[in-house]
Each structure stands twice: as structure tokens, then as C-alpha cells.
Design an enzyme around this catalytic site. Sequence first.
Site, short mmCIF file in Angstrom:
data_model
loop_
_atom_site.label_atom_id
_atom_site.label_comp_id
_atom_site.label_asym_id
_atom_site.label_seq_id
_atom_site.Cartn_x
_atom_site.Cartn_y
_atom_site.Cartn_z
N GLY A 477 122.55 -52.19 44.69
CA GLY A 477 121.47 -51.97 45.50
C GLY A 477 120.22 -51.57 45.10
O GLY A 477 119.19 -51.36 45.86
N SER A 546 120.59 -50.90 32.88
CA SER A 546 120.39 -49.96 31.88
C SER A 546 121.42 -48.94 31.56
O SER A 546 121.54 -47.69 31.92
CB SER A 546 119.04 -49.18 31.85
OG SER A 546 118.74 -48.41 33.09
#
Length: 637
Positions: A477, A546
Site C-alpha cells: 500500500g 527498496s
Amino acid sequence: MRAATSTALQVEDDTIEDVADYLTAQERKSFLRFLTCGSVDDGKSTLIGRLLYDTKLIFEDQLAALERDSRKHGTTGEDIDFALLVDGLEAEREQGITIDVAYRFFATDKRKFIVADTPGHEQYTRNMATGASTADLAIVLVDARQGILTQTRRHTYIASLLGIRHIVVAINKIDLVDFSESTFAEISDAYLDFARDLGFHSIVAIPLSARYGDNVTAPSERTPWYRGPALLEHLETVEAGDDDVDRAFRFPVQYVSRPNLDFRGFAGQVASGAIRVGDEVVVAKSGVRSRVRRIVTRDGDLETVREGQSVTIVLEDEVDCSRGDMLVPVDSLPAVADRFDARIVWFAEKPLEAGRQYILRTETDQTPVTVTALRHRIGINDFEARPADELEINAVGVVDLAAQQPIAFDPYETNRQTGAFILIDRISNQTVGAGMIGAASAPSRDTGAGEVSQKERATIKHQKPAILWLTGLSGSGKSTLAKILERRLHTLGLHTYVLDGANTRHGINKGLGFTPEDRLEEAHRVANVARLMADAGLVVIVSFISPFRAERQLARDIAGDNAFLEVHVDATFEDCARRDPKGFYRMALEGQLKNFTGVDEPYEAPDAPDIHLDVAGKTPEALALEVEAVLKAKSLL
């Protein structure tokens, strides 16, 4: 008995006096550091072995072991293979090559020496550069049958870059060309022709046979046409190291020594120059002044200290000084900057490219650094500067660097100790390049007159710039949260921007995949853009998986002084796989999508994020309110 006792005491006194005289004589001897370099199989290790043998510096047990090893590993028939004295690794002996740098100490009646035997193979060029970094003289060996080769030129150029000012061109294996004077003249002339403009103070060519000892320690009867010195004679008499006598005092601080509440000193080794008790010094980075109160060693205090000595310096004042700082005299300051140019010798298989970030490490300092520009590449054959997009392994080039924090340095040509550095890969932690700083190419980040500062840009926007780095699994999300959060901040009157895969993958991140290397490069590019936006006064919201801690730390380092908040959008793998808004989890689990985080690539959750968002049972709007509350608590709103 008294006479006998008196005689014994006199002999003992004479012996002690002789030993003292001997030690004093040894201390007064000059010192020469030199290395052997050149192309493959030119006889570098053999030459050093022959030097040690002919100067009678090999013990009987070493000689016996050498004879045994020569029968097992040697390449010289029944003769002793002197290369085995310094080629100590089993892999070196099996292959007949030098891999690592081997250091040997020896002394003659006139001088003391440390010699570094360096590899000739291209893949070990980094080891040659290591040996050259502290040498005063280089013996460049050339096989008389082969002449000047590319590696000969490369090692010569690297020697010049690393500050070596004396060269011996050892034209070896002269016995295999019948001690030909014309061959010697041809090779020596060719070497002088390409090396004459490299800044060497002396270049001496010597014909020799390392295997048989011709012109190594004494003139050879088989080269009556050669009237120059034998190699050892030249090594004993060449003037070296005198250029360093008048260099300014430099004391890189390695650590702060504080054994108790009453003592605070700065420990390290004097890189150059000298200082005495009472002299005024400056902490290079801060400019704070003080005076030397004590110079402490294990054997007691000293009144003065000079280059090469390891001491602890105690100042009269309590100053802010730590590892990475440098104590210097008030009248001879080093440069302190975060932008400078440098020459680079590249060691890694993966080429150097402009825009990449590495770790720059000096004698005592360390900071992330970005290669902002590759000015040019040096052609090894003609030493001409040519435009280039990358530096391949063993190439030499000139680059512009931008460090995250200012460092204190001198130009390498002025001071080898404070002008040298290495570059380290952030992922593998391997050394990928060695560098020599030229000069500061721009001031530190302080803005000058006429420039608009970040503070001024932010003030006119009535906000404080920041970078919010949202990390989490695919489907957690993040992107939805980023959009909602930006809308809320925009409603509050803030100037914002969102960076995510949708607006970067076709531009700055075009062509990148999902390998760890590509992930790091993606973070590097996005973080630099985010920093520019923050410098413009914006609040930047970055939304990327990441997955690795290293890339998130890279982003934090690049952010520099800007407020940086790592936001962990924490959702379980099961919840993300069930949502699967783009069908990526299904494809990855079916083997149709490789390197997918959470399936066949790991996700390293933040250990201590600035903001931790547990998404279970919460709406994106509620999560945005949590972020907003933290921003208010940190006075960023």
C-alpha cells in the site's frame, strides 16, 4: 684472578661498545623503499632473490629449503630458482607467477631497504599500485627478448601517478640475447622516449641477468660495453626521500585516547613534517586553534615529533576533534572540501561510470562519494587524454568527485599520505579503485554571495524540506499511501512531490532490472533526485520497495543534512500476496517473474525505522494521519 676478571670485564665493555656503535651506525643509515614491477615473467621475483643471495642475506636453513623447493617447484633446471624466495604462496609456486605483494627487508653497509615484489599480470594491477604507493624508486623489468609491452607502460605510468620519482629500467635476461649491446640500446631508448615527460627525476637503464647475477651486485665481465653502475651500487647511492624534508606538519587523528577523566589525547602517526611542544596547531575541519601541551609515547614524553612516529598529542584546550580530523600548523593549512578532482586507477570488473556512488576512504577518514563526472581516460600507449563514458579494469582516468562530508587533504603531488584514497564498493565492500586527489574543484556546500540557499527557498514556501522514504513489500500500500499523504500535505499548503516507479522507470531508471546491483543503482538515482528536490525546499515522498538495508542507508547518506525519515509500510507477505493488485505474486510463484522481492529475493525489514506503520486493519487515510502526526512532533509541519 683479579687480572683475569679485569680482562673479562674489559672484553665485555668493548663488546657492549661495539654493539652500541653498530646499532648507532644502523640508525644513521639512509632508507630506501623500492619495488619491482613490469610485465609477466620478466624476472621480478628472481631479481629480488638474487639480490638477497648475493648480499649474503639468506641463512643456511633458508638456502637449504630454497634448494629443496627449487627441485619441486623450480623452473631453472638444476639451478636455484631465486623467485621462490619471495613467491611464498602455494598458488604462486604452482603457477610460476606472482599474485600478492611480497615485502622483504635487507641492508648493506651503506643503506637499509624495503623491497616490494609486485605482480605483472593485468588482473593484479591493484597489487602493483599497493606496492608503489609507498615506494621511492621503481625497478621496471623488461624482458630483453620482448621489449616494451603494454604492462610495462601501464606500470610506469602508475608509478608516476603514485609519486615515484626514480626509475631503474632493468633490461633482464640479457644473457638470452647474447649480451647484445644493440638490443639494450634499442630498448633503453624506446623506454626513455615514452617516459621522458612523466615527471621522473632520474631514469637509469641497466642490462642484467637476474638468474646468473650479471650487473646485479657487481659489474659483469660479459657486458664490457656497459659502463654504468651495477644495480645494487645504484640503489645504495640514489638520492631518494629528500623531497619530503620540508613538507608541512600533518597529523591525521586515528582515535581519541581517554583512559580516564584526567587525560584526553589524540593518537595517530605523523604523516609529514614535525611539531614540538608549545607549537600552535589547528583542527583542519573546524579551524579551532590550540597549542601542543604534551607529546606522549609509551616510553615517555617527547619534546618534538616528526614524520613516521606514532604518538598521542595532548592539547592545551578541550577541542572538538575525532577520527577523520587532522591537526595542522596555523601557517600551512590543507584543503577542506567536499568536491575535488582526482586521478583514478580502476581495479574492478564492473566499469566506473559517472553518477555512481562509492565509499571514499583516506588514511583516517571515510565518507560516501559520488563520481559526478568522468573527464577523460588516459591512453596507456601514448598517455593522451581521451573522452570516455566509463573506466574499465586497469584503466586510468580523471574524475570529479562529490563527497557527502568535507574531507581534509593536500594535493597528492604535494603530500602522498594526505592526498591518497581508495574507493570501496558499497555492496561487496571490495576495493574498486585507488585515487590521487588533484585540487578542490568547488567549495563545500556553504553557499556564497549571490547564491540562493536551501533555507531561502524553503522560507518563501513557508515550510521545512524533508525526504519521506516509504519502504515495504510490493502490495503493502505504499503508492496509495504516498498519494493520499501528498494530498493531505498539499491541503495544508505544503509544496510536495511523489517519486515512485510510475514516474521514474521510463526516465531516470530506464533499463534497470531487479538484481541487487540494479536495486542499489535505482536507490542511488532516486535519492539524488530527492535530494535536489529537498534542496529546492520541497517535501519529497519516495515510494519504492527498496528491499535492502544498504540501499536505504545509501539514500540516507545522499540526503545529507536534509531531514530524512525512513517509513516502514509493514504488511505481511500473505496479505500482500492475497491483494496482488498487479498479479506479480502469482507470476513470481509460478516462476514467470524472477528476482521478485518476497518470493525469490529477500526483503530486509528496517531495524529501527523513523516511522513504523502496521497496516493490518487500517485504511490508507488512517496511516497518512499517523505520518502527519510524526511530522508535527518533529516540527516538520
